[in-house]
Design a protein around this motif. Sequence first.
Motif, mmCIF file in Angstrom:
data_model
loop_
_atom_site.group_PDB
_atom_site.id
_atom_site.type_symbol
_atom_site.label_atom_id
_atom_site.label_comp_id
_atom_site.label_asym_id
_atom_site.label_seq_id
_atom_site.Cartn_x
_atom_site.Cartn_y
_atom_site.Cartn_z
ATOM 1 N N SER A 1 0.867 -1.106 -0.003
ATOM 2 C CA SER A 1 0.087 -0.001 0.104
ATOM 3 C C SER A 1 0.754 1.351 -0.049
ATOM 4 C CB SER A 1 -0.935 -0.128 1.276
ATOM 5 O OG SER A 1 -0.293 -0.042 2.442
ATOM 6 N N ALA A 2 1.989 1.251 0.667
ATOM 7 C CA ALA A 2 2.903 2.287 0.635
ATOM 8 C C ALA A 2 2.985 3.207 -0.722
ATOM 9 C CB ALA A 2 4.169 2.143 1.250
ATOM 10 N N PRO A 3 3.490 2.444 -1.855
ATOM 11 C CA PRO A 3 3.537 3.231 -3.189
ATOM 12 C C PRO A 3 2.646 3.892 -3.456
ATOM 13 C CG PRO A 3 4.400 0.945 -3.329
ATOM 14 C CD PRO A 3 3.538 1.058 -1.882
ATOM 15 N N ILE A 4 1.193 3.464 -3.235
ATOM 16 C CA ILE A 4 0.256 4.186 -3.624
ATOM 17 C C ILE A 4 -0.048 5.252 -2.717
ATOM 18 C CG2 ILE A 4 -2.449 4.130 -3.573
ATOM 19 C CD1 ILE A 4 -1.947 1.032 -4.388
ATOM 20 N N ILE A 5 0.038 5.294 -1.531
ATOM 21 C CA ILE A 5 -0.085 6.193 -0.379
ATOM 22 C C ILE A 5 0.995 7.448 -0.814
ATOM 23 C CG2 ILE A 5 0.174 6.844 1.653
ATOM 24 C CD1 ILE A 5 -0.783 4.099 2.511
ATOM 25 N N LEU A 6 2.371 6.919 -1.016
ATOM 26 C CA LEU A 6 3.190 7.899 -1.452
ATOM 27 C C LEU A 6 3.071 8.721 -2.696
ATOM 28 C CD1 LEU A 6 6.132 8.916 -0.774
ATOM 29 C CD2 LEU A 6 6.972 7.183 -2.052
ATOM 30 N N ILE A 7 2.245 8.093 -3.708
ATOM 31 C CA ILE A 7 1.919 8.869 -4.904
ATOM 32 C C ILE A 7 0.694 9.851 -4.728
ATOM 33 C CG2 ILE A 7 0.712 8.478 -7.126
ATOM 34 C CD1 ILE A 7 2.231 5.776 -7.485
ATOM 35 N N VAL A 8 -0.250 9.284 -3.783
ATOM 36 C CA VAL A 8 -1.146 10.089 -3.220
ATOM 37 C C VAL A 8 -0.641 11.536 -2.654
ATOM 38 C CG1 VAL A 8 -3.281 10.430 -1.794
ATOM 39 C CG2 VAL A 8 -3.061 8.576 -3.218
ATOM 40 N N ALA A 9 0.471 11.243 -1.679
ATOM 41 C CA ALA A 9 1.039 12.283 -0.929
ATOM 42 C C ALA A 9 1.719 13.525 -1.907
ATOM 43 C CB ALA A 9 1.847 11.726 0.025
ATOM 44 N N ILE A 10 2.447 12.934 -2.692
ATOM 45 C CA ILE A 10 3.242 13.522 -3.699
ATOM 46 C C ILE A 10 2.119 14.443 -4.625
ATOM 47 C CG2 ILE A 10 4.499 13.707 -5.884
ATOM 48 C CD1 ILE A 10 6.208 11.214 -4.745
ATOM 49 N N VAL A 11 1.093 13.769 -5.044
ATOM 50 C CA VAL A 11 0.157 14.402 -5.935
ATOM 51 C C VAL A 11 -0.611 15.577 -4.905
ATOM 52 C CG1 VAL A 11 -2.314 14.424 -6.817
ATOM 53 C CG2 VAL A 11 -0.266 12.761 -7.523
ATOM 54 N N GLY A 12 -1.062 15.383 -3.743
ATOM 55 C CA GLY A 12 -1.433 16.244 -2.869
ATOM 56 C C GLY A 12 -0.668 17.356 -2.469
ATOM 57 N N ILE A 13 0.612 17.120 -2.453
ATOM 58 C CA ILE A 13 1.682 18.195 -2.063
ATOM 59 C C ILE A 13 1.678 19.252 -3.517
ATOM 60 C CG2 ILE A 13 4.140 18.742 -2.030
ATOM 61 C CD1 ILE A 13 4.482 16.209 -0.472
ATOM 62 N N PHE A 14 1.517 18.868 -4.596
ATOM 63 C CA PHE A 14 1.365 19.841 -5.693
ATOM 64 C C PHE A 14 0.257 20.443 -5.851
ATOM 65 C CE2 PHE A 14 4.981 16.953 -7.243
ATOM 66 C CZ PHE A 14 5.889 18.411 -7.485
ATOM 67 N N LEU A 15 -1.078 19.770 -5.313
ATOM 68 C CA LEU A 15 -2.409 20.145 -5.538
ATOM 69 C C LEU A 15 -2.381 21.475 -4.795
ATOM 70 C CD1 LEU A 15 -4.521 17.233 -6.518
ATOM 71 C CD2 LEU A 15 -3.660 19.151 -8.030
ATOM 72 N N THR A 16 -1.826 21.462 -3.287
ATOM 73 C CA THR A 16 -2.115 22.205 -2.362
ATOM 74 C C THR A 16 -1.118 23.221 -2.250
ATOM 75 O OG1 THR A 16 -0.897 20.561 -0.639
ATOM 76 C CG2 THR A 16 -3.262 20.625 -0.880
ATOM 77 N N ARG A 17 0.108 23.253 -2.922
ATOM 78 C CA ARG A 17 1.066 24.163 -3.021
ATOM 79 C C ARG A 17 0.597 25.631 -3.145
ATOM 80 N NH1 ARG A 17 1.164 22.209 -7.853
ATOM 81 N NH2 ARG A 17 1.528 23.754 -9.755
ATOM 82 N N LYS A 18 1.415 26.557 -2.651
ATOM 83 C CA LYS A 18 0.879 27.958 -2.747
ATOM 84 C C LYS A 18 0.920 28.365 -4.287
ATOM 85 C CE LYS A 18 2.184 32.390 -1.000
ATOM 86 N NZ LYS A 18 3.085 33.253 -0.270
ATOM 87 N N LYS A 19 -0.186 29.013 -4.692
ATOM 88 C CA LYS A 19 -0.338 29.333 -6.020
ATOM 89 C C LYS A 19 -0.057 30.842 -6.212
ATOM 90 C CE LYS A 19 -3.722 25.983 -7.148
ATOM 91 N NZ LYS A 19 -5.150 25.595 -7.031
ATOM 92 N N VAL A 20 0.875 31.153 -7.184
ATOM 93 C CA VAL A 20 1.556 32.489 -7.188
ATOM 94 C C VAL A 20 0.623 33.273 -8.307
ATOM 95 C CG1 VAL A 20 3.559 33.759 -7.615
ATOM 96 C CG2 VAL A 20 3.919 31.576 -6.584
#
Length: 169
Positions: free
Chosen positions: A150-169
């Motif tokens: 399950s960790a690879p899927i969770i890691l991919i979700v975390a990386i996508v989440g990091i990019f989606l919630t980053r500060k938009k300039v």
Amino acid sequence: MLNENIKAIRKSKGLSQEELAIKLNVVRQTLSKWERGLSVPDSDMLICISEVLETPVSTLLGETVMESKVDDLKVIAEKLEIINLQLAKREITRRKMFHWLFILLGVVIVMIFAALTVLNSPYLGWNFSDPETAVAGAVFHAFEWLFVRSAPIILIVAIVGIFLTRKKV
């Protein structure tokens, strides 16, 4: 001026002559005479009117008060602007919180992977004839098996989440 001001302020407060008369403990006809300028309230009643209408006596006696719908709209617009700013701040705070949670999740996944790599499945060398180590080995193996899948899927979700919630300039 006084008569016009009493009438304008009463209407701006949404009170009828009857409602204001009840609050002032006078009959409606007395209030009507004040508003038409046929009579004038005494000083004690003037203070009472200012308290009920939540308006300074100086305003009642001063310049003519105009009923202004524009000012009401400005006040409403300012309140809505404040509410929108508060909602925007709340959204920014929420986005930051999720951003850091996704980063934390990714770090935890990587750390557990590193720990499992260093430990190199220690339960394989355990003495499984002892019931305590057998149970511990089975639990550790089950955790490792579930985590590795399950960790690879969770890691991919975390990386996508990091990019989606980053500060938009």
